[in-house]
Design an enzyme around this catalytic site. Sequence first.
Site, PDB file in Angstrom:
ATOM      1  N   TYR A 111       0.861  -1.186   0.000  1.00 46.25           N
ATOM      2  CA  TYR A 111       0.000   0.000   0.000  1.00 46.25           C
ATOM      3  C   TYR A 111       0.905   1.246   0.000  1.00 46.25           C
ATOM      4  CZ  TYR A 111      -2.818   3.715   1.963  1.00 46.25           C
ATOM      5  OH  TYR A 111      -3.413   4.921   2.181  1.00 46.25           O
ATOM      6  N   ASP A 183      -0.140  -7.731   6.136  1.00 43.34           N
ATOM      7  CA  ASP A 183      -1.303  -6.861   6.008  1.00 43.34           C
ATOM      8  C   ASP A 183      -2.405  -7.685   5.339  1.00 43.34           C
ATOM      9  OD1 ASP A 183      -3.265  -5.070   5.128  1.00 43.34           O
ATOM     10  OD2 ASP A 183      -1.834  -3.430   4.844  1.00 43.34           O
ATOM     11  N   LYS A 208     -11.599  -0.719   5.862  1.00 46.47           N
ATOM     12  CA  LYS A 208     -12.066  -1.435   4.660  1.00 46.47           C
ATOM     13  C   LYS A 208     -13.108  -2.491   5.046  1.00 46.47           C
ATOM     14  CE  LYS A 208      -8.656   0.933   2.889  1.00 46.47           C
ATOM     15  NZ  LYS A 208      -8.830   2.345   2.683  1.00 46.47           N
TER      16      LYS A 208
HETATM   17  N1  PLP Z   1      -3.313  -1.339   4.065  1.00 46.26           N
HETATM   18  C1  PLP Z   1      -3.936  -1.413   2.879  1.00 46.26           C
HETATM   19  C2  PLP Z   1      -3.814  -2.662   2.071  1.00 46.26           C
HETATM   20  C3  PLP Z   1      -4.701  -0.334   2.414  1.00 46.26           C
HETATM   21  O1  PLP Z   1      -5.315  -0.424   1.225  1.00 46.26           O
HETATM   22  C4  PLP Z   1      -4.786   0.844   3.205  1.00 46.26           C
HETATM   23  C5  PLP Z   1      -5.571   2.011   2.751  1.00 46.26           C
HETATM   24  O2  PLP Z   1      -6.042   2.075   1.645  1.00 46.26           O
HETATM   25  C6  PLP Z   1      -4.110   0.883   4.425  1.00 46.26           C
HETATM   26  C7  PLP Z   1      -3.382  -0.217   4.824  1.00 46.26           C
HETATM   27  C8  PLP Z   1      -4.157   2.120   5.306  1.00 46.26           C
HETATM   28  O3  PLP Z   1      -5.359   2.155   5.989  1.00 46.26           O
HETATM   29  P1  PLP Z   1      -6.042   3.507   6.560  1.00 46.26           P
HETATM   30  O4  PLP Z   1      -6.426   4.341   5.401  1.00 46.26           O
HETATM   31  O5  PLP Z   1      -7.169   2.998   7.393  1.00 46.26           O
HETATM   32  O6  PLP Z   1      -4.995   4.187   7.401  1.00 46.26           O
END
Ligand code: PLP
Length: 392
Positions: A111, A183, A208
């Site tokens: 990400y 993740d 999500k």
């Molecule tokens: N991990 C993944 C795979 C994501 O797609 C995202 C955000 O799009 C995150 C982490 C970060 O999450 P947040 O926006 O809740 O901080």
Amino acid sequence: MSERAAGVSATELIHSDLHDDQHGSPHTPIYNTTTWRFESTEALLDVVEGRTDGCLYTRYGTNPTITALEHTLARLESAEAALAFASGMAAISSTLLAHGRNGIVCVGELYGGTQEFLLTQCADLGIRVTLLMQADQARLAKHLNKPDMLVYCETPANPTLSILDIRALAEVAHQRGALLAVDNTFASPVNQRPLEWGADLVVHSATKYLGGHSDLTAGAVMGKKDFVRSIWRWRKNLGQVLSPETAALLARSLRTLPLRVRQHNHNAMLVAQAMSEHSAVSKVLYPGLPDFEGHELAARQMHGFGGMLSIEIKGGGAAATRVADQLKVFLLAPSLGGVESLVTQPCTTSHHALSPEERRKLGISDGLLRLSVGLEDAQDLIDDLRQALAVL
Ligand code: PLP
């Protein structure tokens, strides 16, 4: 592949909340309070010095609404312990800071926010960060050349949906005295439970699938008590805990997680199949399709193939933009995992900062559209895509 109920028990999930014994509420109420009073200094010291469990201060996470949520989050990943955070990035940054001080080796695509944190803030702090492409994962052991390093990855990856073998990565990490953190945002614990394949820690953007309605921002970390405890210190001192209101909203969402994710899986498979037969689409990236490169591994490692897929539009970037702009049911918005279907063109959002050459190396063409398939009627989603593709 059948969706095994083994992933997450809906019954257990719905009943895992710690009940409000005082009034008989089936769920823990929102304790909108920042601090807690004690009958005596002795009782206060018992909590401060860890002799008894008790509520002390909400920033520490010792608030019944947050504790109840963490109890459920731990169940979701069959973990000994869980921590809830104010965002996915809060969970990821504290995990990397707590366990990555001796060096972090990442495998595969990440990400963008995680990559930025690793390459800027972690680098500023003198933490050695190595990013290995998926094709180079055989070199992982060589890079784990100090004790207590951290291996970090995402699977399925964004936006190519490529699949990494969690068990194989855990084996290499453990042989070299490192921990593995995964993740699991894209899969959700209903479809994949990395701890069962040997990972030591799991992180989520609860914004999500766990939240699932595009109405809250939160994060989570799950794993062994000791590993989670050291992350807790970072959360406490960086002040990354989520509010009790958000904790209650997330706990509410988790009760329908298995139901929602199974429908996301179902709809995404139908959309993927329809798109793979469409003459304006040159490629469909979805782990559930038998001709997808990581299909066999996904079928082994996952309980369901998820709600995310990417399609490559013939005609390149301009054609993909026209399709994205023409969609009516799919909303043009850069998130995922909610009840409503979303579309993004990675070269204009998550991977906008990269050069076309860098994107090409990652397998992300300008003609790629990423779809987060929601819970609308699948036929409406397919019809929407067909009408948008008809503009070409
Ligand atoms: N991990 C993944 C795979 C994501 O797609 C995202 C955000 O799009 C995150 C982490 C970060 O999450 P947040 O926006 O809740 O901080």
